[in-house]
Write a protein that holds these residues in place. Structure first.
Motif, PDB file in Angstrom:
ATOM      1  N   ASN A 275       0.851  -1.190   0.000  1.00  0.00           N
ATOM      2  CA  ASN A 275       0.000   0.000   0.000  1.00  0.00           C
ATOM      3  C   ASN A 275       0.885   1.237   0.000  1.00  0.00           C
ATOM      4  O   ASN A 275       1.957   1.238   0.621  1.00  0.00           O
ATOM      5  CB  ASN A 275      -0.918   0.013   1.218  1.00  0.00           C
ATOM      6  CG  ASN A 275      -1.974  -1.072   1.159  1.00  0.00           C
ATOM      7  OD1 ASN A 275      -2.499  -1.380   0.091  1.00  0.00           O
ATOM      8  ND2 ASN A 275      -2.289  -1.659   2.303  1.00  0.00           N
ATOM      9  N   PHE A 276       0.416   2.289  -0.663  1.00  0.00           N
ATOM     10  CA  PHE A 276       1.234   3.488  -0.840  1.00  0.00           C
ATOM     11  C   PHE A 276       0.433   4.753  -0.511  1.00  0.00           C
ATOM     12  O   PHE A 276      -0.794   4.774  -0.608  1.00  0.00           O
ATOM     13  CB  PHE A 276       1.729   3.589  -2.294  1.00  0.00           C
ATOM     14  CG  PHE A 276       2.536   2.417  -2.747  1.00  0.00           C
ATOM     15  CD1 PHE A 276       3.907   2.399  -2.579  1.00  0.00           C
ATOM     16  CD2 PHE A 276       1.922   1.311  -3.326  1.00  0.00           C
ATOM     17  CE1 PHE A 276       4.658   1.301  -2.992  1.00  0.00           C
ATOM     18  CE2 PHE A 276       2.657   0.213  -3.744  1.00  0.00           C
ATOM     19  CZ  PHE A 276       4.029   0.203  -3.571  1.00  0.00           C
ATOM     20  N   GLY A 277       1.157   5.787  -0.143  1.00  0.00           N
ATOM     21  CA  GLY A 277       0.571   7.108   0.049  1.00  0.00           C
ATOM     22  C   GLY A 277       1.642   8.154  -0.174  1.00  0.00           C
ATOM     23  O   GLY A 277       2.838   7.901   0.033  1.00  0.00           O
ATOM     24  N   ILE A 278       1.225   9.325  -0.616  1.00  0.00           N
ATOM     25  CA  ILE A 278       2.169  10.417  -0.886  1.00  0.00           C
ATOM     26  C   ILE A 278       1.695  11.677  -0.165  1.00  0.00           C
ATOM     27  O   ILE A 278       0.496  11.973  -0.124  1.00  0.00           O
ATOM     28  CB  ILE A 278       2.278  10.733  -2.391  1.00  0.00           C
ATOM     29  CG1 ILE A 278       2.452   9.466  -3.214  1.00  0.00           C
ATOM     30  CG2 ILE A 278       3.441  11.695  -2.653  1.00  0.00           C
ATOM     31  CD1 ILE A 278       2.376   9.697  -4.707  1.00  0.00           C
ATOM     32  N   GLU A 279       2.629  12.404   0.414  1.00  0.00           N
ATOM     33  CA  GLU A 279       2.362  13.736   0.954  1.00  0.00           C
ATOM     34  C   GLU A 279       3.273  14.718   0.212  1.00  0.00           C
ATOM     35  O   GLU A 279       4.480  14.506   0.148  1.00  0.00           O
ATOM     36  CB  GLU A 279       2.650  13.781   2.456  1.00  0.00           C
ATOM     37  CG  GLU A 279       1.852  12.758   3.262  1.00  0.00           C
ATOM     38  CD  GLU A 279       2.497  12.480   4.605  1.00  0.00           C
ATOM     39  OE1 GLU A 279       2.854  13.442   5.306  1.00  0.00           O
ATOM     40  OE2 GLU A 279       2.662  11.290   4.936  1.00  0.00           O
ATOM     41  N   ARG A 280       2.681  15.733  -0.331  1.00  0.00           N
ATOM     42  CA  ARG A 280       3.454  16.723  -1.074  1.00  0.00           C
ATOM     43  C   ARG A 280       3.308  18.095  -0.426  1.00  0.00           C
ATOM     44  O   ARG A 280       2.197  18.580  -0.200  1.00  0.00           O
ATOM     45  CB  ARG A 280       2.969  16.814  -2.521  1.00  0.00           C
ATOM     46  CG  ARG A 280       3.630  17.948  -3.308  1.00  0.00           C
ATOM     47  CD  ARG A 280       2.904  18.262  -4.606  1.00  0.00           C
ATOM     48  NE  ARG A 280       3.471  19.436  -5.257  1.00  0.00           N
ATOM     49  CZ  ARG A 280       2.989  19.975  -6.374  1.00  0.00           C
ATOM     50  NH1 ARG A 280       1.929  19.443  -6.961  1.00  0.00           N
ATOM     51  NH2 ARG A 280       3.559  21.040  -6.905  1.00  0.00           N
ATOM     52  N   GLU A 281       4.440  18.734  -0.116  1.00  0.00           N
ATOM     53  CA  GLU A 281       4.440  20.109   0.394  1.00  0.00           C
ATOM     54  C   GLU A 281       4.775  21.050  -0.754  1.00  0.00           C
ATOM     55  O   GLU A 281       5.670  20.757  -1.551  1.00  0.00           O
ATOM     56  CB  GLU A 281       5.491  20.267   1.503  1.00  0.00           C
ATOM     57  CG  GLU A 281       5.341  19.271   2.644  1.00  0.00           C
ATOM     58  CD  GLU A 281       6.639  19.062   3.406  1.00  0.00           C
ATOM     59  OE1 GLU A 281       6.566  18.577   4.536  1.00  0.00           O
ATOM     60  OE2 GLU A 281       7.724  19.370   2.856  1.00  0.00           O
ATOM     61  N   SER A 282       4.071  22.165  -0.821  1.00  0.00           N
ATOM     62  CA  SER A 282       4.356  23.160  -1.855  1.00  0.00           C
ATOM     63  C   SER A 282       3.980  24.545  -1.352  1.00  0.00           C
ATOM     64  O   SER A 282       3.007  24.703  -0.600  1.00  0.00           O
ATOM     65  CB  SER A 282       3.586  22.870  -3.150  1.00  0.00           C
ATOM     66  OG  SER A 282       4.142  21.774  -3.833  1.00  0.00           O
ATOM     67  N   LEU A 283       4.736  25.542  -1.783  1.00  0.00           N
ATOM     68  CA  LEU A 283       4.466  26.923  -1.401  1.00  0.00           C
ATOM     69  C   LEU A 283       3.547  27.587  -2.428  1.00  0.00           C
ATOM     70  O   LEU A 283       3.660  27.338  -3.624  1.00  0.00           O
ATOM     71  CB  LEU A 283       5.779  27.715  -1.324  1.00  0.00           C
ATOM     72  CG  LEU A 283       6.870  27.156  -0.407  1.00  0.00           C
ATOM     73  CD1 LEU A 283       8.102  28.063  -0.455  1.00  0.00           C
ATOM     74  CD2 LEU A 283       6.374  27.011   1.023  1.00  0.00           C
ATOM     75  N   ARG A 284       2.668  28.444  -1.949  1.00  0.00           N
ATOM     76  CA  ARG A 284       1.854  29.265  -2.845  1.00  0.00           C
ATOM     77  C   ARG A 284       2.618  30.557  -3.141  1.00  0.00           C
ATOM     78  O   ARG A 284       3.102  31.233  -2.237  1.00  0.00           O
ATOM     79  CB  ARG A 284       0.501  29.604  -2.197  1.00  0.00           C
ATOM     80  CG  ARG A 284      -0.414  28.395  -2.052  1.00  0.00           C
ATOM     81  CD  ARG A 284      -1.789  28.784  -1.524  1.00  0.00           C
ATOM     82  NE  ARG A 284      -1.759  29.239  -0.146  1.00  0.00           N
ATOM     83  CZ  ARG A 284      -2.000  30.484   0.248  1.00  0.00           C
ATOM     84  NH1 ARG A 284      -2.308  31.428  -0.635  1.00  0.00           N
ATOM     85  NH2 ARG A 284      -1.954  30.801   1.524  1.00  0.00           N
ATOM     86  N   VAL A 285       2.745  30.872  -4.436  1.00  0.00           N
ATOM     87  CA  VAL A 285       3.450  32.088  -4.854  1.00  0.00           C
ATOM     88  C   VAL A 285       2.579  32.850  -5.841  1.00  0.00           C
ATOM     89  O   VAL A 285       1.647  32.295  -6.439  1.00  0.00           O
ATOM     90  CB  VAL A 285       4.811  31.765  -5.507  1.00  0.00           C
ATOM     91  CG1 VAL A 285       5.727  31.053  -4.520  1.00  0.00           C
ATOM     92  CG2 VAL A 285       4.629  30.915  -6.769  1.00  0.00           C
ATOM     93  N   ASP A 286       2.896  34.137  -6.023  1.00  0.00           N
ATOM     94  CA  ASP A 286       2.174  34.916  -7.033  1.00  0.00           C
ATOM     95  C   ASP A 286       2.841  34.734  -8.391  1.00  0.00           C
ATOM     96  O   ASP A 286       3.813  33.986  -8.535  1.00  0.00           O
ATOM     97  CB  ASP A 286       2.069  36.391  -6.634  1.00  0.00           C
ATOM     98  CG  ASP A 286       3.440  37.081  -6.528  1.00  0.00           C
ATOM     99  OD1 ASP A 286       4.410  36.600  -7.163  1.00  0.00           O
ATOM    100  OD2 ASP A 286       3.539  38.109  -5.839  1.00  0.00           O
TER     101      ASP A 286
END
Length: 332
Positions: free
Chosen positions: A20-31
């Motif tokens: 079984n697999f899962g992914i967590e992705r972090e990303s910044l919001r930019v203009d």
């Protein structure tokens, strides 16, 4: 009998690839100019603390996208693509998700700690900001979660002479964690993608070429005096508890290893209730992939993890993992 011997005894039709697999992705919001967005977390997504797939990480402008459990790497990545699409439509039309692990040019005073409803989570983030600084918190990446298939574990257990399934599973995951930390430089070598930091991000220049700031000691790591042994699960649990008791860590989750045992609310419960899955935390965002990780990467890592399960565990665990850390630092 060793685990690789057990693997050799399995029938050719055994579900070796089952997981079984899962992914967590972090990303910044930019203009659109590539500067940090100062807007709050999108209200159209509802309460961020309870949203199952889209939450706020450390900073108010740092989104965390979380897939549900998937039975294949393809399904997990498909989930991440769908959640990424929803996030992209939910943020302001003038905003984008930053594709790099290292943030754009920022100043510490620009970084607003996430305004979460939970009092402890707010306190925890303020504590981290004071202890480690706010700029390091803006570094983003991918967490890759994997649980060995139930049928695979049961088949191995049946071939073994063990009588305690929880202890057997814990031994599988402990060995996997040991070898992952021993050879994580392979991950950094193949998938490191954080070679540049904006001027002024670090207090001093780094003279040597860089493959991954995030996965080096320049990244978001514990203080040097925090040394947790992976020689046994009891040693691991006790070491973290001792650091918390001494005030060196505020919570168990402040221990930032490249791999974490998962599945219980507190570490000590792993000893009698068992490890459910492992979280691998050292993946840079792939800037050439819209959702931050490729199918090739996911499949390669799955096969590497099975190889780490097959390989012998190190005899002197602490020494081998220290050598692995040193080599990873050189590669990064």
């Amino acid at each position: 009998m060793t685990i690789n011997q057990l693997l050799q005894k399995l029938e050719p039709t055994s579900p070796i690839l089952q997981a079984n697999f899962g992914i967590e992705r972090e990303s910044l919001r930019v203009d659109r100019q590539g500067k940090l967005a100062h807007t709050p977390h999108p209200s159209c997504l509802g309460a961020r603390s309870f949203h199952p797939y889209i939450q706020t990480d450390f900073c108010e402008f740092q989104m965390e996208l979380i897939t549900p459990v998937a039975k294949s790497t393809t399904e997990a990545r498909r989930f991440l693509g769908a959640i990424t699409d929803v996030a992209g439509r939910s943020i302001s039309k003038d905003e984008l998700l930053w594709p790099l692990s290292m943030p754009p040019r920022i100043k510490a005073q620009e970084i607003q700690v996430a305004q979460l409803e939970n009092e402890f989570e707010r306190h925890y983030r303020n504590y981290l900001a004071e202890k480690y600084g706010t700029k390091l918190q803006a570094i983003s990446g991918i967490h890759y979660n994997m649980e060995l298939g139930k049928d695979l574990v049961e088949a191995l257990f049946k071939e073994s002479d063990q009588t305690d399934m929880i202890a057997f599973k814990n031994a599988l995951y402990l060995k996997l964690a040991q070898n992952y930390l021993r050879y994580r430089w392979v991950i950094t070598y193949l998938f490191g993608a954080a070679p540049v930091a904006e001027q002024g991000f670090f207090d001093q220049e780094v003279p040597e070429p860089v493959r991954s700031f995030r996965n080096s000691d320049h990244g978001y790591v514990n203080k040097e005096e925090i040394q947790v042994s992976f020689s046994s699960l009891e040693d691991y649990v006790s070491a973290i508890e001792n650091y918390i008791e001494q005030g060196d860590l505020i919570a168990e989750k402040e221990f930032y290893s490249a791999v974490r045992f998962r599945g219980q609310k507190v570490n000590r419960s792993f000893l009698d209730k068992g490890i459910t899955y492992l979280e691998f935390r050292n993946f840079d965002l792939n800037p050439f992939e819209r959702i931050g990780i490729s199918q090739t990467t996911m499949d390669t890592v799955h096969l590497l993890l099975l190889a780490f399960l097959w390989m012998d565990a190190p005899e002197n665990v602490d020494q081998a993992l220290a050598q692995g850390h040193a080599l990873n630092e050189k590669i990064a």
